[in-house]
Design a protein around this motif. Structure first.
Motif, PDB file in Angstrom:
ATOM      1  N   GLY A 252      32.696  31.843  35.515  1.00  0.00           N
ATOM      2  CA  GLY A 252      32.317  32.180  36.883  1.00  0.00           C
ATOM      3  C   GLY A 252      33.408  32.997  37.567  1.00  0.00           C
ATOM      4  O   GLY A 252      34.574  32.959  37.175  1.00  0.00           O
ATOM      5  N   TRP A 253      33.013  33.718  38.594  1.00  0.00           N
ATOM      6  CA  TRP A 253      33.968  34.553  39.316  1.00  0.00           C
ATOM      7  C   TRP A 253      34.949  33.725  40.126  1.00  0.00           C
ATOM      8  O   TRP A 253      36.064  34.160  40.403  1.00  0.00           O
ATOM      9  CB  TRP A 253      33.228  35.523  40.233  1.00  0.00           C
ATOM     10  CG  TRP A 253      32.622  36.681  39.498  1.00  0.00           C
ATOM     11  CD1 TRP A 253      31.324  36.812  39.102  1.00  0.00           C
ATOM     12  CD2 TRP A 253      33.308  37.857  39.047  1.00  0.00           C
ATOM     13  NE1 TRP A 253      31.161  38.008  38.431  1.00  0.00           N
ATOM     14  CE2 TRP A 253      32.359  38.666  38.394  1.00  0.00           C
ATOM     15  CE3 TRP A 253      34.631  38.294  39.140  1.00  0.00           C
ATOM     16  CZ2 TRP A 253      32.697  39.895  37.831  1.00  0.00           C
ATOM     17  CZ3 TRP A 253      34.967  39.525  38.584  1.00  0.00           C
ATOM     18  CH2 TRP A 253      34.015  40.309  37.933  1.00  0.00           C
ATOM     19  N   ARG A 254      34.547  32.553  40.524  1.00  0.00           N
ATOM     20  CA  ARG A 254      35.440  31.666  41.269  1.00  0.00           C
ATOM     21  C   ARG A 254      35.897  30.534  40.357  1.00  0.00           C
ATOM     22  O   ARG A 254      35.160  30.117  39.465  1.00  0.00           O
ATOM     23  CB  ARG A 254      34.717  31.096  42.502  1.00  0.00           C
ATOM     24  CG  ARG A 254      34.284  32.162  43.498  1.00  0.00           C
ATOM     25  CD  ARG A 254      33.567  31.521  44.689  1.00  0.00           C
ATOM     26  NE  ARG A 254      33.042  32.514  45.595  1.00  0.00           N
ATOM     27  CZ  ARG A 254      33.753  33.118  46.566  1.00  0.00           C
ATOM     28  NH1 ARG A 254      35.011  32.785  46.744  1.00  0.00           N
ATOM     29  NH2 ARG A 254      33.200  34.015  47.337  1.00  0.00           N
ATOM     30  N   PRO A 255      37.137  30.049  40.516  1.00  0.00           N
ATOM     31  CA  PRO A 255      38.068  30.347  41.619  1.00  0.00           C
ATOM     32  C   PRO A 255      39.104  31.424  41.319  1.00  0.00           C
ATOM     33  O   PRO A 255      39.906  31.751  42.179  1.00  0.00           O
ATOM     34  CB  PRO A 255      38.772  29.002  41.797  1.00  0.00           C
ATOM     35  CG  PRO A 255      38.838  28.444  40.406  1.00  0.00           C
ATOM     36  CD  PRO A 255      37.583  28.882  39.711  1.00  0.00           C
ATOM     37  N   PHE A 256      39.087  31.984  40.092  1.00  0.00           N
ATOM     38  CA  PHE A 256      40.203  32.843  39.699  1.00  0.00           C
ATOM     39  C   PHE A 256      39.881  34.331  39.705  1.00  0.00           C
ATOM     40  O   PHE A 256      40.606  35.131  40.308  1.00  0.00           O
ATOM     41  CB  PHE A 256      40.709  32.442  38.306  1.00  0.00           C
ATOM     42  CG  PHE A 256      41.068  30.991  38.165  1.00  0.00           C
ATOM     43  CD1 PHE A 256      41.974  30.404  39.030  1.00  0.00           C
ATOM     44  CD2 PHE A 256      40.487  30.200  37.173  1.00  0.00           C
ATOM     45  CE1 PHE A 256      42.309  29.065  38.900  1.00  0.00           C
ATOM     46  CE2 PHE A 256      40.817  28.873  37.035  1.00  0.00           C
ATOM     47  CZ  PHE A 256      41.733  28.299  37.907  1.00  0.00           C
ATOM     48  N   ALA A 257      38.811  34.734  39.012  1.00  0.00           N
ATOM     49  CA  ALA A 257      38.560  36.154  38.744  1.00  0.00           C
ATOM     50  C   ALA A 257      38.355  36.969  40.021  1.00  0.00           C
ATOM     51  O   ALA A 257      38.939  38.047  40.184  1.00  0.00           O
ATOM     52  CB  ALA A 257      37.358  36.302  37.815  1.00  0.00           C
ATOM     53  N   LEU A 258      37.530  36.478  40.927  1.00  0.00           N
ATOM     54  CA  LEU A 258      37.236  37.227  42.155  1.00  0.00           C
ATOM     55  C   LEU A 258      38.478  37.351  43.024  1.00  0.00           C
ATOM     56  O   LEU A 258      38.760  38.423  43.585  1.00  0.00           O
ATOM     57  CB  LEU A 258      36.108  36.554  42.928  1.00  0.00           C
ATOM     58  CG  LEU A 258      35.599  37.312  44.163  1.00  0.00           C
ATOM     59  CD1 LEU A 258      35.042  38.675  43.743  1.00  0.00           C
ATOM     60  CD2 LEU A 258      34.532  36.494  44.888  1.00  0.00           C
ATOM     61  N   SER A 259      39.215  36.271  43.135  1.00  0.00           N
ATOM     62  CA  SER A 259      40.451  36.290  43.918  1.00  0.00           C
ATOM     63  C   SER A 259      41.452  37.274  43.327  1.00  0.00           C
ATOM     64  O   SER A 259      42.096  38.050  44.052  1.00  0.00           O
ATOM     65  CB  SER A 259      41.057  34.886  43.973  1.00  0.00           C
ATOM     66  OG  SER A 259      42.305  34.897  44.633  1.00  0.00           O
ATOM     67  N   GLN A 260      41.577  37.266  41.988  1.00  0.00           N
ATOM     68  CA  GLN A 260      42.523  38.179  41.343  1.00  0.00           C
ATOM     69  C   GLN A 260      42.072  39.627  41.490  1.00  0.00           C
ATOM     70  O   GLN A 260      42.916  40.532  41.631  1.00  0.00           O
ATOM     71  CB  GLN A 260      42.676  37.817  39.868  1.00  0.00           C
ATOM     72  CG  GLN A 260      43.809  38.536  39.161  1.00  0.00           C
ATOM     73  CD  GLN A 260      45.196  38.064  39.614  1.00  0.00           C
ATOM     74  OE1 GLN A 260      45.317  37.210  40.485  1.00  0.00           O
ATOM     75  NE2 GLN A 260      46.223  38.626  39.008  1.00  0.00           N
ATOM     76  N   LEU A 261      40.779  39.856  41.468  1.00  0.00           N
ATOM     77  CA  LEU A 261      40.260  41.216  41.640  1.00  0.00           C
ATOM     78  C   LEU A 261      40.650  41.783  43.002  1.00  0.00           C
ATOM     79  O   LEU A 261      41.039  42.957  43.107  1.00  0.00           O
ATOM     80  CB  LEU A 261      38.734  41.225  41.477  1.00  0.00           C
ATOM     81  CG  LEU A 261      38.058  42.596  41.571  1.00  0.00           C
ATOM     82  CD1 LEU A 261      38.582  43.533  40.480  1.00  0.00           C
ATOM     83  CD2 LEU A 261      36.539  42.448  41.461  1.00  0.00           C
ATOM     84  N   SER A 262      40.592  40.959  44.030  1.00  0.00           N
ATOM     85  CA  SER A 262      40.999  41.419  45.363  1.00  0.00           C
ATOM     86  C   SER A 262      42.487  41.742  45.391  1.00  0.00           C
ATOM     87  O   SER A 262      42.919  42.704  46.048  1.00  0.00           O
ATOM     88  CB  SER A 262      40.655  40.350  46.416  1.00  0.00           C
ATOM     89  OG  SER A 262      41.429  39.175  46.219  1.00  0.00           O
TER      90      SER A 262
END
Length: 381
Positions: free
Chosen positions: A48-58
């Motif tokens: 899933g994009w949360r909690p790591f991938a989406l935050s790191q993308l930003s």
């Protein structure tokens, strides 16, 4: 147009002209590593994009903004502001000592409300910048005199001591190694490295009994014999070895790593992300990442060799050392080749401070490459 004309007009280059000099040799592998980071962090989040991938993308998007500012601005800006940048980074470390946020047993972060910043990551780049500024306009005679290394030593020792107190032995080690490397490149006579090495060996008993915390001594003992306390101090490294070794040649498959997905592997999204990569993508995935890192190192070295001004050379060499030390310590740690220390895997580990400082460093190296033909003075004129 002659080279002299190009040099004189270097600070008047248009954006298009700067892009013509852009080093894609560092940018493309950097971009590929960042992309791989998102892929692995997506898996670390259980698919899933949360909690790591989406935050790191930003954070990566913000990092590219920092990169562009550092890369396409006038190189004279960084010459003139080197000491100011160092002073700001040092002030942040001092603030951490008094009002820092404590996490994972160490007081390393500044709480800025919406984000937590780790100033020790930024001091690495600031130190490279200020040492490049200091050494760039010295002649060979000045560089051979030990007295001219006293100020740089102080520039190292102040943040080094504060970071050891936090405690953050991994970052302190990195600072020391970067500085020693830049001293060597600058031209410090070899006899002083021999003397420093002898003094370092003699100081080991004092450091062991009076300078290390109990948990740091425990980590070193665990490194020597990780099976002694497999469920305690040796748990991380043993699980890391199991995960990495079980990946084999091709890995267990994306989002199928049992050690990582079932939470047996601690800190899988930060310090031990290389182990997760090895478990899911195997030797091929790990080797691919190391290949990208090697390309970055080689191109940074080439940028330093082709730069005609000393400041740009030292910035590229200093950052190259910083980047190499980053991944050398992390990978050696997770494979059990050295004691466990808190050093992230560059461009891969989850977190903003390390990423932003590295993107700033890459931007500075691009800036040096773009202005490689420009003759510079100590005043940036």
């Amino acid at each position: 147009m002659s080279r002299q004309t190009r040099v004189s007009n270097a600070d008047k280059m248009t954006f298009s002209e700067k892009m013509d000099r852009f080093s894609w040799g560092t940018f493309i592998p950097m971009f590929l590593v960042l992309s791989l980071s998102i892929i692995v962090l997506f898996s670390a989040g259980g698919g899933g994009w949360r909690p790591f991938a989406l935050s790191q993308l930003s954070k990566i998007i913000l990092g590219f903004i920092v990169f562009c500012v550092a890369a396409f601005s006038n190189i004279k800006t960084w010459i003139k502001s080197a000491y100011i940048i160092y002073a700001i980074a040092l002030l942040m470390i001092i603030l951490v000592t008094f009002v820092g946020h404590t996490g994972m047993g160490a007081q390393r972060w500044l709480n800025l409300g919406i984000i937590h910043v780790q100033p020790s990551e930024f001091i690495k780049i600031a130190l490279v910048l200020v040492l490049a500024r200091y050494f760039a306009w010295m002649n060979s005679v000045e560089l051979s005199q030990i007295k001219n290394y006293l100020i740089p030593s102080v520039l190292l020792l102040i943040p080094f001591g504060l970071i050891v107190i936090q405690p953050d032995l991994g970052t302190a080690m990195s600072l020391g190694m970067i500085t020693v490397g830049m001293f060597y490149i600058a031209g410090l006579p070899k006899k002083w490295f021999i003397i420093a090495s002898i003094l370092g060996v003699l100081a080991m008993p004092v450091v062991w009994f009076g300078g290390l915390h109990d948990y740091q001594r425990s980590r070193i003992i665990t490194f020597i014999n990780p099976e002694k306390d497999a469920r305690g101090a040796g748990y991380q490294i043993n699980q890391a070895k199991i995960a990495f070794g079980s990946g084999g040649i091709t890995g267990k498959g994306y989002i199928n790593g049992s050690q990582a997905q079932q939470s047996f592997l601690p800190e899988k999204h930060t310090d031990f992300i290389f182990t997760m990569l090895g478990e899911e993508f195997g030797f091929i995935g790990a080797f691919s990442l190391l290949t990208l890192y090697t390309i970055i190192i080689l191109v940074l070295f080439w940028c330093a060799k082709t730069c005609r001004n000393r400041f740009g050379q030292l910035v590229c060499i200093g950052f190259m050392l910083n980047f190499f030390i980053y991944y050398f310590i992390n990978i050696s740690m997770v494979l059990g080749l050295m004691p466990t220390v808190g050093v992230p895997l560059p461009l891969m580990s989850f977190g903003g401070s390390s990423l932003l400082s590295l993107m700033f460093g890459f931007g500075l190296c691009q800036n040096a490459h773009i202005h490689k033909d420009q003759q510079l003075s100590a005043k940036g004129s």
